[in-house]
Design an enzyme around this catalytic site. Sequence first.
Site, short mmCIF file in Angstrom:
data_model
loop_
_atom_site.label_atom_id
_atom_site.label_comp_id
_atom_site.label_asym_id
_atom_site.label_seq_id
_atom_site.Cartn_x
_atom_site.Cartn_y
_atom_site.Cartn_z
N HIS A 137 41.94 76.47 38.82
CA HIS A 137 42.40 76.89 40.16
C HIS A 137 41.87 75.93 41.21
O HIS A 137 40.93 75.18 40.96
CB HIS A 137 41.92 78.30 40.49
CG HIS A 137 42.71 79.39 39.82
ND1 HIS A 137 42.42 79.82 38.55
CD2 HIS A 137 43.78 80.11 40.24
CE1 HIS A 137 43.30 80.78 38.21
NE2 HIS A 137 44.12 80.96 39.22
N LYS A 141 38.99 78.93 45.59
CA LYS A 141 39.00 80.25 44.92
C LYS A 141 37.58 80.79 44.81
O LYS A 141 36.69 80.08 44.36
CB LYS A 141 39.67 80.15 43.54
CG LYS A 141 39.78 81.50 42.86
CD LYS A 141 40.75 81.48 41.70
CE LYS A 141 40.76 82.81 40.95
NZ LYS A 141 41.20 83.95 41.76
#
Length: 230
Positions: A137, A141
Amino acid sequence: MTTPRRVRVLLVGAAGRMGKTIVDLASNDPNIDIVAKCDLGDPIEPAMKNCDVVIDFSQADATNEICRTALHHRKSLVIGTTGHSQEQRLMIENTAQSLPIVFASNFSVGVNVLFWLTRKAAELLGSDFNPEIIETHHKMKKDAPSGTARTLAEIVKRTRNLDSQIPIQSIREGEVVGNHTITFTGPGERLELTHRASSREIFARGALRAAQWVTGKAPGLYSMQDVLGL
Ligand code: NAD
């Protein structure tokens, strides 16, 4: 023929990446009316009064207040936020005894098919195929491993009746929206299942679909697989 009523939504986490994507998508959706938006520091109670459904893409520590207020006002919930503690999950489960809640670590159609395929692979491949998960990600995040990776691990554990943890590798780099791979490595062969998200719209579209689906449902804790009928 009667036109279906627009679903009135309170969006929590409205200023975030997912919040903005949902606002954009809803502005072109004739079935959705975002009647109120909240972000960090905004009072949730007054915003909740005139909605049918609350969509939450914020942070796990908002969960308790959202659940308490939704119980008081009898509102349905769509929870997309991830990274909950055991206690916060329990709060969601208890609230679902009185309200309909769609709680999904991933609202995309592709990932929900990946969940289905993972269950099948875990069943069919047997215990000499070792599962492992890799998720990547963007750097911003906050939680790791991702909610989707945790769900994949839970599916394998439940299907195989395991107590041991499934190894999860989390990579944070660049602006990656979300990639998940689950591998099953056996003697002399390896099966890999991969999903790559290239746009946040896939999650936003799924959350809006869930908001329409959950309106008027009986109390209970529903998944995106229930919404999609998988
Ligand atoms: P983000 O950090 O860009 O946005 C979160 C927003 O929530 C911010 O604007 C922040 O100010 C706000 N916020 C934080 N605490 C709050 C509180 N107590 N009350 C109200 N607002 C609060 O994050 P994002 O990328 O938009 O993701 C949000 C959440 O959704 C994360 O938990 C992420 O993992 C999850 N997510 C889920 C899916 C899915 O399909 N289920 C997809 C993408 C992201």
